[in-house]
Scaffold this motif. Structure first.
Motif, mmCIF file in Angstrom:
data_model
loop_
_atom_site.group_PDB
_atom_site.id
_atom_site.type_symbol
_atom_site.label_atom_id
_atom_site.label_comp_id
_atom_site.label_asym_id
_atom_site.label_seq_id
_atom_site.Cartn_x
_atom_site.Cartn_y
_atom_site.Cartn_z
ATOM 1 N N VAL A 124 47.273 25.866 -16.289
ATOM 2 C CA VAL A 124 47.996 27.025 -16.820
ATOM 3 C C VAL A 124 47.165 27.730 -17.894
ATOM 4 C CG1 VAL A 124 50.026 27.745 -18.136
ATOM 5 C CG2 VAL A 124 50.269 26.107 -16.265
ATOM 6 N N ALA A 127 44.161 29.558 -16.301
ATOM 7 C CA ALA A 127 44.612 30.776 -15.630
ATOM 8 C C ALA A 127 44.972 31.853 -16.647
ATOM 9 C CB ALA A 127 45.810 30.472 -14.733
ATOM 10 N N GLY A 128 45.549 31.449 -17.783
ATOM 11 C CA GLY A 128 45.848 32.406 -18.838
ATOM 12 C C GLY A 128 44.598 33.039 -19.420
ATOM 13 N N ARG A 267 45.987 37.344 -10.913
ATOM 14 C CA ARG A 267 45.676 36.097 -11.625
ATOM 15 C C ARG A 267 46.907 35.570 -12.352
ATOM 16 N NH1 ARG A 267 40.168 35.165 -12.563
ATOM 17 N NH2 ARG A 267 39.030 35.908 -10.721
ATOM 18 N N ASP A 268 47.734 36.469 -12.846
ATOM 19 C CA ASP A 268 48.964 36.037 -13.509
ATOM 20 C C ASP A 268 49.907 35.385 -12.509
ATOM 21 O OD1 ASP A 268 50.418 35.758 -15.875
ATOM 22 O OD2 ASP A 268 51.659 37.495 -15.402
ATOM 23 N N ARG A 271 48.701 32.005 -12.283
ATOM 24 C CA ARG A 271 49.122 31.269 -13.472
ATOM 25 C C ARG A 271 50.583 30.853 -13.373
ATOM 26 N NH1 ARG A 271 52.350 31.672 -17.117
ATOM 27 N NH2 ARG A 271 52.986 33.711 -16.306
ATOM 28 N N GLU A 275 52.278 27.319 -13.604
ATOM 29 C CA GLU A 275 53.388 27.099 -14.525
ATOM 30 C C GLU A 275 54.554 26.403 -13.813
ATOM 31 O OE1 GLU A 275 55.714 27.343 -18.046
ATOM 32 O OE2 GLU A 275 53.568 27.666 -17.734
#
Length: 435
Positions: A124, A127-128, A267-268, A271, A275
């Protein structure tokens, strides 16, 4: 009052100070005599000094700190205790085994995380960081467009100011000629007054044009990250004029593949998937294992004794299974997917509008260059020549000059708008950005 003695300065410190002063003087001279920057040089300074971009870069440092935190493992827990301490002074009675004997213990517990929680936390956080990098790139894209537009505005303001100054110079000559003709009795004084009024009007236009130049300079310097504005700041370059070679479908495809804000949402989405996996892992209970040593002190001839113990504990997932956070992560995935579709629609509309603006600017510019410019220039020259010979009225001369000025200002605006559309298309498609 005791005398004050100054500390002697070493030769090395003196040379260092002298070199620093010489370097600052040389830098100041080089900046004062350097040529005006080009668009590439302005962009380079803006990307290195713009305060908004510098603030955005801190997101990367924050993301790296989150990765560091995600990699950490749980700390062991140390517990120290004492039992049957004779604090109240009642004493220990061996015959009844009451109130003692004194014991001390030390215990260590450690949490065994289950469900790959640590690996999912790291996923996570990484990815952030990728999202933060793309958001920084998107801020860079917007800043580049702002600087390019500010650069174009300054070039346009300079050209309009030059046009206003040329018109004022022409009417200065007309006023000078009229003064001579009035002195010779060849012209009525009212014509001289009319030319002087027109001269004053054109002088006001010059002041307004120069004010627009100063405002454009300040805006561009602010985008470049300069705190103190240089009133003599200037740039060099030409308005963009190259043709657009790509078709509208190609621009749309390029925008879908290159836009950093769209990539950031993608990309979010990755993420959010990480998550969700993390929240599913959080729903798994963790085990706690521990070990303890105890020492019981002897009293009244009894020997001291040592003992050990092991412990195991786990929460019973009767009520809380992290259901809320799992559902939140799932809904967040759906939200990001909707945002991706919305942004794709916005990008398509942006390409459509920018391409329409480009075609309109191109048609307007071509029409002005083919027909309007030469006619306005020829009418002004003929009218000016006729007025000097007394064959045209001052009203006709003034109308021809104003028509020419409006035509040239419209032409400059059309050239600037054409260049802006090219920069806008580059920004919409993400052209030239390094990922």
């Amino acid at each position: 009052m005791p005398p004050c003695f100054s500390r002697p300065i070493s030769m090395r410190r003196f040379l260092h100070s002298l070199l620093a002063v010489l370097a600052s003087v040389t830098l100041g001279l080089s900046q004062g005599t350097s040529s005006p920057p080009t668009l590439d040089q302005v962009l380079e300074e803006a990307l290195s000094r713009n305060l908004r971009l510098l603030a955005e870069r801190f997101k990367l440092s924050i993301a790296e700190a989150r990765i560091l935190q995600a990699r950490l493992k749980p700390n062991p827990v140390l517990s120290l205790g004492g039992n049957y301490l004779d604090i109240l002074g009642s004493g220990f009675n061996p015959s009844t085994n009451a109130a003692g004997p004194t014991e001390i213990n030390a215990r260590i517990d450690y949490i065994l995380e289950r469900g790959n929680k640590r690996q999912e936390r790291i996923a996570v956080a990484e990815a952030g960081k990728a999202v933060s990098q793309l958001e920084l790139l998107n801020t860079t894209r917007n800043l580049i467009l702002d600087v390019q537009s500010g650069f174009t505005d300054l070039l346009l303001a300079k050209e309009n100011a030059a046009l206003a100054k040329a018109s004022l110079e022409a009417f200065n000559q007309i006023v000078s000629v009229n003064q001579t003709r009035v002195s010779a009795g060849d012209l009525a004084r009212v014509e001289l007054v009319r030319s002087e009024v027109a001269q004053l009007q054109f002088s006001n236009q010059v002041r307004q044009a120069e004010s627009r130049v100063r405002l454009a300079r300040n805006r561009l310097q602010a985008l470049m990250g300069r705190i103190a504005y240089d009133p003599a700041f200037d740039v060099t370059g030409e308005l963009r004029r190259e043709p657009l070679l790509a078709a509208k479908p190609e621009l749309t495809q390029l925008a879908f593949s290159s836009r950093p804000d769209l990539d950031a949402l993608r990309r979010d989405q990755a993420r959010s998937q990480a998550e969700l996996r993390l929240q599913l892992a959080q729903g798994k209970v963790d085990y706690t294992v521990g070990a303890a040593v105890n020492r019981q002190f002897g009293v009244g001839g009894l020997t001291s004794g040592n003992s050990a113990g092991v412990f195991f504990s786990m929460p019973l997932p009767v009520n809380n299974k992290n259901q809320g956070e799992i559902e939140r992560a799932r809904r967040e995935q759906e939200q990001i997917q909707a945002r991706i579709r919305s942004l794709e629609q916005e990008i398509q509309a942006e390409v459509e509008n920018a391409f329409e603006q480009y075609q309109t600017a191109q048609q307007l510019l071509d029409r002005m260059e083919q027909d309007l410019l030469d006619r306005a220039k020829r009418v002004r020259e003929v009218t000016d020549f006729s007025y000097r010979r007394g064959e045209a009225t001052f009203v006709e001369l003034l109308d021809a000059q104003r028509t020419y000025n409006e035509t040239m200002q419209g032409y400059n605006e059309a050239r600037a708008e054409y260049g802006r559309t090219l920069f806008l298309i580059d920004a919409i498609t993400g052209k030239g950005l390094r990922k």
